[in-house]
Design a protein around this motif. Structure first.
Motif, PDB file in Angstrom:
ATOM      1  N   ASP A  96       0.907  -1.034   0.079  1.00  0.00           N
ATOM      2  CA  ASP A  96      -0.852   0.122   0.492  1.00  0.00           C
ATOM      3  C   ASP A  96       0.857   1.165  -0.039  1.00  0.00           C
ATOM      4  O   ASP A  96       1.423   2.249   1.032  1.00  0.00           O
ATOM      5  N   LEU A  97       1.367   1.916  -0.720  1.00  0.00           N
ATOM      6  CA  LEU A  97       1.835   3.356  -1.080  1.00  0.00           C
ATOM      7  C   LEU A  97       0.623   4.139  -0.638  1.00  0.00           C
ATOM      8  O   LEU A  97      -0.276   4.655  -0.997  1.00  0.00           O
ATOM      9  N   GLY A  98       1.849   5.365   0.137  1.00  0.00           N
ATOM     10  CA  GLY A  98       1.145   5.604   0.891  1.00  0.00           C
ATOM     11  C   GLY A  98       0.029   5.358   2.143  1.00  0.00           C
ATOM     12  O   GLY A  98      -1.348   6.311   1.761  1.00  0.00           O
ATOM     13  N   ASP A 141       9.343   7.653   1.262  1.00  0.00           N
ATOM     14  CA  ASP A 141       8.820   8.881   0.850  1.00  0.00           C
ATOM     15  C   ASP A 141       8.266   8.464  -1.027  1.00  0.00           C
ATOM     16  O   ASP A 141       9.687   8.557  -1.270  1.00  0.00           O
ATOM     17  N   ILE A 142       6.903   8.653  -1.917  1.00  0.00           N
ATOM     18  CA  ILE A 142       6.951   8.165  -2.337  1.00  0.00           C
ATOM     19  C   ILE A 142       6.692   8.669  -3.537  1.00  0.00           C
ATOM     20  O   ILE A 142       6.744   8.475  -4.713  1.00  0.00           O
ATOM     21  N   SER A 143       7.261  10.040  -3.493  1.00  0.00           N
ATOM     22  CA  SER A 143       7.908  11.108  -4.590  1.00  0.00           C
ATOM     23  C   SER A 143       8.582  10.763  -5.380  1.00  0.00           C
ATOM     24  O   SER A 143       9.405  11.709  -6.110  1.00  0.00           O
ATOM     25  N   LYS A 144      10.025  10.465  -4.224  1.00  0.00           N
ATOM     26  CA  LYS A 144      10.961   9.523  -5.254  1.00  0.00           C
ATOM     27  C   LYS A 144      11.040   8.416  -5.788  1.00  0.00           C
ATOM     28  O   LYS A 144       9.762   7.905  -5.326  1.00  0.00           O
ATOM     29  N   THR A 172       5.624   8.624 -14.154  1.00  0.00           N
ATOM     30  CA  THR A 172       6.725   7.502 -13.644  1.00  0.00           C
ATOM     31  C   THR A 172       6.990   7.043 -13.037  1.00  0.00           C
ATOM     32  O   THR A 172       6.576   5.905 -13.099  1.00  0.00           O
ATOM     33  N   ILE A 173       5.446   7.138 -11.749  1.00  0.00           N
ATOM     34  CA  ILE A 173       5.407   6.106 -10.215  1.00  0.00           C
ATOM     35  C   ILE A 173       4.951   4.983 -11.341  1.00  0.00           C
ATOM     36  O   ILE A 173       4.763   4.164 -10.566  1.00  0.00           O
ATOM     37  N   LEU A 174       3.640   5.152 -11.892  1.00  0.00           N
ATOM     38  CA  LEU A 174       2.797   4.088 -12.784  1.00  0.00           C
ATOM     39  C   LEU A 174       3.511   3.240 -13.400  1.00  0.00           C
ATOM     40  O   LEU A 174       3.463   2.028 -13.280  1.00  0.00           O
TER      41      LEU A 174
END
Length: 319
Positions: A96-98, A141-144, A172-174
């Motif tokens: 689970d991200l975030g 930090d999922i922004s990274k 990018t994250i996808l």
């Protein structure tokens, strides 16, 4: 209420830039008079608090999502969308991200006791004691860039990460999610669509304020309407979308209190968002924020204003 297709709203008129005033930041004492705790109030890239009051709101929000998406289902499989709930098999590795308070992870671990669950979040607010053996939490930090090994997960969940991710990072994250999924693995994203319905000035003032704050932080206010296409662009197939209406009223027509809980969550979120959106609501009269918020809530109730919860799933091809 299930909605198959998004409603058509003239977003140019609704959220035109001329309605947004990009002012210099106000003093923190004015923005945050209640001294709530934030991740980084100076930069305000993430607009919500990280205190006990916010954790309680996040748990309320989790409960609302569980109810909205097939809440009549007597088991916990409603924690995932119908399009994928039969595809989580024993032994699955789920992240689970975030993850926030970890509420989704905790419920999923009960529903799927033979699977392993990992939750990551930038804030250290998840539980640490008396955890089931199939749960693990860590700070990330999922922004990274995601640093997991390729082909390591069977299922990825990400709910309401919209104010954590810049517009530029979404593709990018996808793609990173695609890479860390095993062939045949699944993703599930859930976000709000705040412009599914229109309203009067009082009702829409805070929606425009949220749009202005997110635009200034380079976040994509409209990403819920783009997720299906973004997933396909990242390489996922079997992409499916599920939309549910979240009506904000003081009581439901069927006698339940779901809409009342949705209204409570919206109200508490706007209180928490104060430092984030006040410069776009009432920069010349910060003391009027609370009164404008009261007018907003009154307008939501009177007009039966609603937004949508948008759930999108996709599968990584087997070959």
């Amino acid at each position: 209420m299930v909605l198959d297709t998004p409603l058509s709203i003239d977003t140019q008129d609704l959220l035109t830039d001329q309605n947004i005033c990009f002012n210099q930041p106000l003093p923190i004492a004015i923005l945050n008079p209640s001294n709530r705790k934030y991740h980084d109030l100076e930069s305000r890239t993430y607009g919500l608090p990280c205190d006990e009051e916010e954790l309680d709101r996040l748990n309320l929000q989790h409960s609302n999502f569980v109810t909205v998406f097939d809440g009549s289902n007597p088991d916990l499989s409603r924690l995932v969308l119908n399009s994928v709930k039969n595809d989580i098999r024993p032994g699955s590795k789920v992240i689970d991200l975030g993850c926030g308070t970890g509420a989704w992870i905790l419920d999923m671990a009960k529903a799927y006791p033979d699977s392993k669950f990992f939750g990551v979040d930038i804030a250290d607010v998840f539980p640490k004691h008396d955890l089931p053996p199939n749960i693990s939490f860590s700070i990330m930090d999922i922004s990274k860039p995601l640093t997991f090994e390729k082909n390591s997960f069977d299922f990825i969940n990400a709910r309401l990460i919209i104010v954590s991710i810049t517009e530029e990072r979404w593709p990018t994250i996808l793609k990173e999610c695609y890479n860390i999924l095993k062939p045949g693995g699944l993703v599930q994203f859930m976000e709000y669509d705040h412009i599914a319905s229109n309203g009067d000035e009082n009702t829409m003032r805070f929606v425009r304020g949220l749009y202005g704050a997110m635009k200034k932080n380079h976040q994509d206010f409209f990403v819920s309407n783009k997720l299906s296409g973004l997933l396909r662009f990242a390489g996922f197939n079997n992409v499916k979308e599920d939309r549910r209406i979240l009506e904000l009223t003081s009581i439901d027509a069927d006698g339940t209190e779901l809409s009342k809980r949705i209204l409570e969550n919206w109200t508490r979120a706007l209180i928490g968002f104060r430092p984030f959106i006040l410069p776009f609501i009432c920069p010349n009269d910060p003391d009027s924020y609370d009164l404008l918020l009261e007018e907003n809530i009154k307008g939501c109730i009177e007009q039966r204003w609603f937004k949508q919860a948008v759930g999108v799933t996709g599968m990584k091809p087997l070959v």
